[in-house]
Motif scaffolding. Sequence first.
Motif, PDB file in Angstrom:
ATOM      1  N   VAL A 125       0.879  -1.167   0.000  1.00  0.00           N
ATOM      2  CA  VAL A 125       0.000   0.000   0.000  1.00  0.00           C
ATOM      3  C   VAL A 125       0.916   1.215   0.000  1.00  0.00           C
ATOM      4  CG1 VAL A 125      -1.815   1.259   1.213  1.00  0.00           C
ATOM      5  CG2 VAL A 125      -1.745  -1.248   1.333  1.00  0.00           C
ATOM      6  N   ASP A 126       0.853   2.020  -1.036  1.00  0.00           N
ATOM      7  CA  ASP A 126       1.805   3.118  -1.129  1.00  0.00           C
ATOM      8  C   ASP A 126       1.262   4.195  -2.056  1.00  0.00           C
ATOM      9  OD1 ASP A 126       4.149   4.462  -0.481  1.00  0.00           O
ATOM     10  OD2 ASP A 126       5.406   2.704  -0.854  1.00  0.00           O
ATOM     11  N   TYR A 127       2.090   5.176  -2.384  1.00  0.00           N
ATOM     12  CA  TYR A 127       1.693   6.257  -3.272  1.00  0.00           C
ATOM     13  C   TYR A 127       2.913   6.727  -4.051  1.00  0.00           C
ATOM     14  CZ  TYR A 127       3.535   9.157   0.582  1.00  0.00           C
ATOM     15  OH  TYR A 127       4.328   9.713   1.555  1.00  0.00           O
ATOM     16  N   TYR A 128       2.665   7.372  -5.181  1.00  0.00           N
ATOM     17  CA  TYR A 128       3.767   7.868  -6.004  1.00  0.00           C
ATOM     18  C   TYR A 128       3.342   9.160  -6.683  1.00  0.00           C
ATOM     19  CZ  TYR A 128       1.235   5.765  -9.994  1.00  0.00           C
ATOM     20  OH  TYR A 128       0.296   5.436 -10.931  1.00  0.00           O
ATOM     21  N   THR A 129       4.310   9.871  -7.207  1.00  0.00           N
ATOM     22  CA  THR A 129       4.060  11.123  -7.906  1.00  0.00           C
ATOM     23  C   THR A 129       4.144  10.894  -9.405  1.00  0.00           C
ATOM     24  OG1 THR A 129       5.004  12.392  -6.079  1.00  0.00           O
ATOM     25  CG2 THR A 129       4.828  13.503  -8.212  1.00  0.00           C
ATOM     26  N   GLY A 130       3.133  11.347 -10.117  1.00  0.00           N
ATOM     27  CA  GLY A 130       3.146  11.222 -11.567  1.00  0.00           C
ATOM     28  C   GLY A 130       4.191  12.125 -12.196  1.00  0.00           C
ATOM     29  N   THR A 131       4.660  11.722 -13.383  1.00  0.00           N
ATOM     30  CA  THR A 131       5.672  12.503 -14.092  1.00  0.00           C
ATOM     31  C   THR A 131       5.116  13.201 -15.324  1.00  0.00           C
ATOM     32  OG1 THR A 131       6.334  10.621 -15.471  1.00  0.00           O
ATOM     33  CG2 THR A 131       7.459  10.901 -13.343  1.00  0.00           C
ATOM     34  N   GLY A 132       3.909  12.795 -15.768  1.00  0.00           N
ATOM     35  CA  GLY A 132       3.347  13.376 -16.978  1.00  0.00           C
ATOM     36  C   GLY A 132       3.961  12.835 -18.248  1.00  0.00           C
ATOM     37  N   SER A 133       4.839  11.838 -18.129  1.00  0.00           N
ATOM     38  CA  SER A 133       5.456  11.223 -19.300  1.00  0.00           C
ATOM     39  C   SER A 133       5.538   9.719 -19.085  1.00  0.00           C
ATOM     40  CB  SER A 133       6.847  11.808 -19.545  1.00  0.00           C
ATOM     41  OG  SER A 133       7.689  11.576 -18.429  1.00  0.00           O
ATOM     42  N   SER A 134       5.796   8.981 -20.144  1.00  0.00           N
ATOM     43  CA  SER A 134       5.861   7.532 -20.037  1.00  0.00           C
ATOM     44  C   SER A 134       7.173   7.099 -19.390  1.00  0.00           C
ATOM     45  CB  SER A 134       5.722   6.893 -21.420  1.00  0.00           C
ATOM     46  OG  SER A 134       6.796   7.295 -22.256  1.00  0.00           O
ATOM     47  N   GLY A 135       7.199   5.871 -18.887  1.00  0.00           N
ATOM     48  CA  GLY A 135       8.400   5.322 -18.302  1.00  0.00           C
ATOM     49  C   GLY A 135       8.577   5.613 -16.828  1.00  0.00           C
ATOM     50  N   ASN A 136       7.485   5.876 -16.114  1.00  0.00           N
ATOM     51  CA  ASN A 136       7.547   6.117 -14.672  1.00  0.00           C
ATOM     52  C   ASN A 136       7.577   4.767 -13.953  1.00  0.00           C
ATOM     53  OD1 ASN A 136       7.502   7.357 -12.193  1.00  0.00           O
ATOM     54  ND2 ASN A 136       5.387   8.048 -12.314  1.00  0.00           N
ATOM     55  N   THR A 137       8.701   4.413 -13.372  1.00  0.00           N
ATOM     56  CA  THR A 137       8.876   3.096 -12.753  1.00  0.00           C
ATOM     57  C   THR A 137       8.452   3.129 -11.291  1.00  0.00           C
ATOM     58  OG1 THR A 137      10.716   2.563 -14.223  1.00  0.00           O
ATOM     59  CG2 THR A 137      10.538   1.288 -12.188  1.00  0.00           C
ATOM     60  N   SER A 194       9.306  -7.465 -12.567  1.00  0.00           N
ATOM     61  CA  SER A 194       9.676  -8.367 -11.481  1.00  0.00           C
ATOM     62  C   SER A 194       9.706  -7.661 -10.128  1.00  0.00           C
ATOM     63  CB  SER A 194      11.020  -9.022 -11.759  1.00  0.00           C
ATOM     64  OG  SER A 194      12.045  -8.043 -11.862  1.00  0.00           O
ATOM     65  N   THR A 195       9.767  -6.325 -10.149  1.00  0.00           N
ATOM     66  CA  THR A 195       9.847  -5.563  -8.897  1.00  0.00           C
ATOM     67  C   THR A 195       8.731  -4.526  -8.748  1.00  0.00           C
ATOM     68  OG1 THR A 195      11.355  -3.970  -9.924  1.00  0.00           O
ATOM     69  CG2 THR A 195      12.337  -5.834  -8.718  1.00  0.00           C
ATOM     70  N   GLY A 196       7.771  -4.486  -9.660  1.00  0.00           N
ATOM     71  CA  GLY A 196       6.692  -3.505  -9.584  1.00  0.00           C
ATOM     72  C   GLY A 196       5.970  -3.359 -10.900  1.00  0.00           C
ATOM     73  N   PHE A 197       5.852  -2.137 -11.393  1.00  0.00           N
ATOM     74  CA  PHE A 197       5.241  -1.909 -12.700  1.00  0.00           C
ATOM     75  C   PHE A 197       5.744  -0.597 -13.267  1.00  0.00           C
ATOM     76  CE2 PHE A 197       2.381  -0.107  -9.560  1.00  0.00           C
ATOM     77  CZ  PHE A 197       1.889   1.060 -10.112  1.00  0.00           C
ATOM     78  N   THR A 198       5.580  -0.438 -14.566  1.00  0.00           N
ATOM     79  CA  THR A 198       5.995   0.772 -15.246  1.00  0.00           C
ATOM     80  C   THR A 198       4.790   1.467 -15.829  1.00  0.00           C
ATOM     81  OG1 THR A 198       8.137  -0.195 -15.819  1.00  0.00           O
ATOM     82  CG2 THR A 198       7.438   1.714 -17.091  1.00  0.00           C
ATOM     83  N   VAL A 199       4.650   2.747 -15.552  1.00  0.00           N
ATOM     84  CA  VAL A 199       3.534   3.524 -16.103  1.00  0.00           C
ATOM     85  C   VAL A 199       3.989   4.146 -17.421  1.00  0.00           C
ATOM     86  CG1 VAL A 199       1.906   5.403 -15.718  1.00  0.00           C
ATOM     87  CG2 VAL A 199       2.685   4.013 -13.780  1.00  0.00           C
ATOM     88  N   ASN A 200       3.487   3.613 -18.529  1.00  0.00           N
ATOM     89  CA  ASN A 200       3.841   4.136 -19.836  1.00  0.00           C
ATOM     90  C   ASN A 200       2.801   5.107 -20.388  1.00  0.00           C
ATOM     91  OD1 ASN A 200       6.317   2.901 -20.068  1.00  0.00           O
ATOM     92  ND2 ASN A 200       5.492   1.041 -20.996  1.00  0.00           N
ATOM     93  N   ALA A 201       1.669   5.207 -19.690  1.00  0.00           N
ATOM     94  CA  ALA A 201       0.655   6.191 -20.068  1.00  0.00           C
ATOM     95  C   ALA A 201       1.050   7.557 -19.516  1.00  0.00           C
ATOM     96  CB  ALA A 201      -0.709   5.790 -19.543  1.00  0.00           C
ATOM     97  N   THR A 202       0.646   8.613 -20.199  1.00  0.00           N
ATOM     98  CA  THR A 202       0.992   9.961 -19.721  1.00  0.00           C
ATOM     99  C   THR A 202      -0.064  10.519 -18.799  1.00  0.00           C
ATOM    100  OG1 THR A 202      -0.016  10.918 -21.704  1.00  0.00           O
ATOM    101  CG2 THR A 202       2.340  10.454 -21.764  1.00  0.00           C
TER     102      THR A 202
END
Length: 202
Positions: A125-137, A194-202
């Motif tokens: 259970v956690d949170y992250y900051t969006g980057t507005g670009s693809s490739g946010n690991t 293997s360690t999480g997910f990658t956000v490729n959507a903007t």
Amino acid sequence: WQAWMWKRGAGFDVVTYKGGQNTYGSLAASDISHNLGKIPEMIWVKRRNTTENWPVYHKGYNNGSSPENYYAFLNLNSGNTYGFVWGQIAPTSTKFTVADGAWVNGSGSDYIAMLFASVAGISKVDYYTGTGSSGNTITLGFQPRWIMVKNADRTGVNWITYDTLRGWTGTDDKFINLNQTYGQGTTTIGPPTSTGFTVNAT
């Protein structure tokens, strides 16, 4: 049909309680005991005896600064809001607090609460900051099979879920919005790793 299960005692607990059992006198707030064995990082509450919203506590509200002062609704697409739903008292490893009011503590009403906490290598259970670009690991420490994501500070954004059973590969990912009644849709968020997910959507 789709079902997700959490094992009780391994990062998940369920509590039922009666509203109006005030612990703090004039504040009309109540402490609710739980058996999670650790501090809850997310809490869902639902009034059972009549129609009401699902208030949600999450440790990431307000970027993790005094999140007990904020709430959102699981059944709506609003962002987190400042308020007194949790009595502005942080949950502990043995209890959480609900303030006066129909959402979580109406006098004589019946409630159910679902509590979540991270378990190393199993759940996060956690949170992250969006980057507005693809490739946010996003790093979780394990390969996920299910995720739920909500934009915490914007209104109009749904509670979206992906899972590997229905199809989550990074291309044509199947999603369900928990706060909506329509069927699943398809979009691309990015692949699990293997360690999480990658956000490729903007």
